[in-house]
Design an enzyme around this catalytic site. Structure first.
Site, short mmCIF file in Angstrom:
data_model
loop_
_atom_site.label_atom_id
_atom_site.label_comp_id
_atom_site.label_asym_id
_atom_site.label_seq_id
_atom_site.Cartn_x
_atom_site.Cartn_y
_atom_site.Cartn_z
N GLY A 67 -2.08 6.20 -5.53
CA GLY A 67 -3.28 6.66 -5.75
C GLY A 67 -3.25 8.26 -5.70
N ARG A 70 12.41 6.60 -14.29
CA ARG A 70 11.57 5.44 -14.66
C ARG A 70 10.81 5.78 -15.94
NH1 ARG A 70 10.40 4.85 -8.45
NH2 ARG A 70 11.90 3.92 -7.61
N ASP A 102 9.56 -1.51 -7.93
CA ASP A 102 9.40 -0.07 -7.56
C ASP A 102 7.99 0.07 -7.17
OD1 ASP A 102 12.07 0.41 -7.90
OD2 ASP A 102 12.03 1.13 -9.73
N ALA A 126 17.95 -3.96 -6.02
CA ALA A 126 16.56 -3.45 -5.30
C ALA A 126 16.97 -2.19 -4.54
CB ALA A 126 16.19 -4.50 -4.23
N GLY A 127 16.03 -1.41 -4.59
CA GLY A 127 15.92 -0.21 -3.68
C GLY A 127 14.74 0.13 -3.20
N HIS A 128 14.32 -0.44 -1.76
CA HIS A 128 13.17 -0.09 -1.04
C HIS A 128 13.25 0.93 -0.18
CE1 HIS A 128 12.56 -4.81 -1.98
NE2 HIS A 128 12.71 -4.38 -2.93
N GLN A 139 12.42 -6.62 -6.83
CA GLN A 139 11.92 -6.49 -8.21
C GLN A 139 10.58 -6.70 -8.42
OE1 GLN A 139 14.91 -8.59 -7.82
NE2 GLN A 139 15.58 -6.49 -7.53
N LYS A 157 7.06 -1.88 -2.52
CA LYS A 157 7.33 -2.75 -1.50
C LYS A 157 7.92 -2.55 -0.08
CE LYS A 157 9.64 -4.85 -4.83
NZ LYS A 157 9.51 -3.88 -5.70
N GLY A 158 8.72 -1.64 -0.29
CA GLY A 158 9.28 -1.20 1.07
C GLY A 158 8.59 -0.46 2.21
P1 GDP Z 1 10.00 -0.62 -3.99
O1 GDP Z 1 11.28 -1.08 -4.79
O2 GDP Z 1 8.90 -1.58 -4.41
O3 GDP Z 1 10.28 -0.70 -2.52
O4 GDP Z 1 9.62 0.87 -4.32
P2 GDP Z 1 10.62 2.05 -4.41
O5 GDP Z 1 10.88 2.60 -2.86
O6 GDP Z 1 11.72 2.00 -5.31
O7 GDP Z 1 9.83 3.22 -5.06
C1 GDP Z 1 8.39 3.68 -4.64
C2 GDP Z 1 8.58 5.17 -4.26
O8 GDP Z 1 7.34 5.60 -4.06
C3 GDP Z 1 9.32 5.56 -3.04
O9 GDP Z 1 9.91 6.66 -3.21
C4 GDP Z 1 8.37 5.43 -1.96
O10 GDP Z 1 8.60 6.50 -0.61
C5 GDP Z 1 7.03 6.04 -2.68
N1 GDP Z 1 5.85 5.75 -2.33
C6 GDP Z 1 5.37 4.54 -1.73
N2 GDP Z 1 4.03 4.50 -1.51
C7 GDP Z 1 3.63 5.65 -2.10
C8 GDP Z 1 2.22 6.34 -2.29
O11 GDP Z 1 1.39 5.62 -1.98
N3 GDP Z 1 2.24 7.69 -2.80
C9 GDP Z 1 3.25 8.25 -3.11
N4 GDP Z 1 3.18 9.52 -3.66
N5 GDP Z 1 4.58 7.65 -2.92
C10 GDP Z 1 4.59 6.54 -2.63
P1 IMO Z 2 13.24 -2.82 -6.56
O1 IMO Z 2 13.28 -4.54 -5.72
C1 IMO Z 2 12.85 -1.87 -10.95
C2 IMO Z 2 15.35 -3.99 -13.82
C3 IMO Z 2 16.92 -3.38 -14.37
C4 IMO Z 2 16.64 -3.82 -15.50
C5 IMO Z 2 16.32 -5.35 -15.16
C6 IMO Z 2 17.95 -6.16 -15.05
O2 IMO Z 2 13.52 -1.61 -5.99
O3 IMO Z 2 11.45 -3.15 -7.01
P2 IMO Z 2 19.44 -6.29 -13.12
O4 IMO Z 2 20.46 -5.34 -12.34
O5 IMO Z 2 18.54 -7.06 -12.01
O6 IMO Z 2 20.26 -7.39 -14.03
O7 IMO Z 2 18.63 -5.59 -14.13
O8 IMO Z 2 15.59 -5.16 -13.99
N1 IMO Z 2 15.44 -3.94 -12.15
C7 IMO Z 2 14.67 -3.30 -11.29
N2 IMO Z 2 13.73 -2.33 -11.87
N3 IMO Z 2 12.92 -2.21 -9.48
C8 IMO Z 2 13.96 -2.95 -9.10
O9 IMO Z 2 14.06 -3.46 -7.93
C9 IMO Z 2 14.79 -3.63 -10.05
N4 IMO Z 2 15.80 -4.51 -10.04
C10 IMO Z 2 16.17 -4.69 -11.34
O10 IMO Z 2 16.36 -1.83 -14.51
O11 IMO Z 2 15.98 -3.33 -16.41
MG MG Z 3 12.82 0.01 -5.72
#
Ligand code: GDP
Ligand code: IMO
Ligand code: MG
Length: 422
Positions: free
Chosen positions: A330, A303, A12, A38-40, A222, A15-16
């Site tokens: 930041g 989280r 999280d 994953a959730g991007h 991840q 990356k998305g």
């Molecule tokens: P990923 O799994 O690495 O793609 O990240 P996630 O999408 O799960 O979580 C990142 C969250 O932070 C999302 O809700 C994004 O829209 C948000 N985000 C990304 N970059 C920034 C940033 O620079 N500032 C803030 N406030 N939010 C951000």
């Molecule tokens: P993105 O790509 C954050 C965590 C789960 C759990 C552990 C194992 O959005 O960054 P699993 O379902 O893979 O067997 O779970 O890994 N986890 C993540 N935490 N971001 C993710 O993906 C994750 N994918 C798995 O919360 O602790």
């Molecule tokens: Mg994510």
């Protein structure tokens, strides 16, 4: 030529957003591991999308998107995901490719995930319950089912015998809280839909792209501290999340990897169980959670939050061979009086800057370096050089500690809230 972007913490990191931001420079974006755990998140033009299995290049015209062999695919969730993007990407059919060697997540894999977690009680991993662990277990145990299998006449037979085997394991766990029939109806409908997508021999496709001089972006899922080898085992995911995973997850040789972009948040988060040395399990942690909207993009779970851990960050930069760092969120730290970053660990009185091999069994006291905070209203328009000097001190301290350039600083979720440093 392949560039890689991946998360350096516990997932999280953003990356998305960065994959979407970088994709105009590439011809193909490929996922190489993980699955719908994953959730991007991507935000542009006032719209917000969350991708689970589909690569983050899908919203950019003319860019191909590949779900590589190293990924595990739940056909039901993939269908739901396509439904969410199809209006925005009416040509998705032409631009989304799926490796025939990617493994399938069956409904019983998800049930096994839930059964295994329930059996662990307080020691549960905190898995996303998407069936990731059981699917990779079958893959390594040589009894998995792959996307290409759906084209075989004996697919149903193979499915049935796999499910029989899973049901015995589920019975062993004594787990009964499931409705397989409903899930199977959805699964077989999703398999028919999967057959209409472009199922490819993706390693040949990537090699053709490389030999034609085209550019590929490998998008990690991840984070490195969730890697099955080097993460906080056993509180990890079941795939190789590091840059090394690109080679096996796409079928490319190491010599084709040009650059590794490592993404980290200006602080740390983790979802699920397991060690988190700099965790702030207090009001400050809650404040960061609220300001950063630190709730899972896929599962909605809270989280855990904490200060930036430079010991862990330096470790994951080393493991991945990171060439350029990208610092996210930041803006979430705007207006804090004081900030801390961990520069060493105190383990039973011994100060170290190494991540211990047995992180899960170590009592770690982080050694912090404090920084004065910066103001609430940073003006992004004038670029990085014109930013508040307290903010730049924070960025440059991290850069010097790690020994790697921070080339991009993200100050908001949108495409335009991104500072590129010269
Ligand atoms: P990923 O799994 O690495 O793609 O990240 P996630 O999408 O799960 O979580 C990142 C969250 O932070 C999302 O809700 C994004 O829209 C948000 N985000 C990304 N970059 C920034 C940033 O620079 N500032 C803030 N406030 N939010 C951000
Ligand atoms: P993105 O790509 C954050 C965590 C789960 C759990 C552990 C194992 O959005 O960054 P699993 O379902 O893979 O067997 O779970 O890994 N986890 C993540 N935490 N971001 C993710 O993906 C994750 N994918 C798995 O919360 O602790
Ligand atoms: Mg994510």
């Amino acid at each position: 030529m392949i560039d890689v972007i991946l998360g350096l913490q516990w997932g999280d990191e953003g990356k998305g957003k960065i994959a979407d931001y970088l994709t105009p420079k590439y011809d193909l974006v490929a996922r190489f591991q993980g699955g719908p755990n994953a959730g991007h998140s991507l935000e542009f033009e006032g719209k917000k999308f969350v991708l689970n299995t589909i690569p983050s290049g899908i919203f950019r015209k003319n860019i191909l998107n590949l779900i590589g062999n190293g990924v595990v695919i739940d056909p039901i969730r993939l269908g739901e995901e396509i439904d969410r993007i199809k209006d925005e990407c009416p040509d998705y059919h032409e631009r989304l490719l799926i490796s025939q060697k990617a493994h399938l997540i069956l409904p019983t894999h998800r049930i096994l995930d839930a059964a295994s977690e329930a059996s662990k009680g307080k020691d549960k991993i905190g898995s996303t319950l998407r069936g990731i662990g059981p699917t990779y277990k079958d893959k390594i145990g040589r009894s998995g089912m792959r996307v290409g299998d759906i084209l075989d006449p004996d697919f149903n037979q193979k499915y049935r015998s796999t499910v029989e085997n899973h049901l015995k394991q589920i019975e062993f766990f004594g787990f009964t809280d499931f409705d397989l029939q409903t899930e199977e109806t959805k699964f077989f409908a999703a398999i028919e839909r999967l057959k209409t997508l472009k199922l490819v021999n993706s390693e040949y496709l990537i090699h053709q792209y490389i030999s034609e001089g085209k550019k590929v972006l490998a998008e990690g899922a991840q984070g490195s501290m969730l890697d099955v080898e080097f993460g906080t085992y056993p509180y990890v995911t079941s795939s190789n999340t590091l840059s090394g995973g690109v080679c096996t997850g796409l079928g490319v040789a190491p010599k084709h990897i040009r650059k590794v972009y490592g993404i980290f948040k200006a602080y740390c988060t983790r979802v699920g169980s397991g060690p988190f040395p700099t965790e702030l399990d207090n009001a400050l942690g809650e404040e960061i959670r609220q300001l950063g909207h630190e709730f899972g993009a896929t599962t909605g779970r809270e989280r855990r939050t904490g200060w930036l851990d430079l010991v862990a960050l330096k470790y994951t930069c080393m493991l991945n061979g990171v060439d350029e760092l990208i610092m996210m969120k930041g803006d979430v730290l705007n207006g804090f009086d004081e900030l801390n970053v961990a520069t060493a660990y105190n383990i039973n009185g011994v100060i170290t800057s190494e991540v211990p091999a047995n992180l899960c069994n170590s009592q770690i006291e982080p050694v912090y370096q404090s920084f004065p905070g910066w103001g609430k209203d940073l003006n992004l328009n004038a670029g990085y050089d014109a930013m508040d000097s307290t903010f730049k001190n924070y960025v440059e301290f991290i850069e010097n500690y790690i020994g790697c350039k921070i080339s991009v600083v993200s100050m908001g979720p949108g495409r335009d809230e991104t500072l590129v440093r010269n």
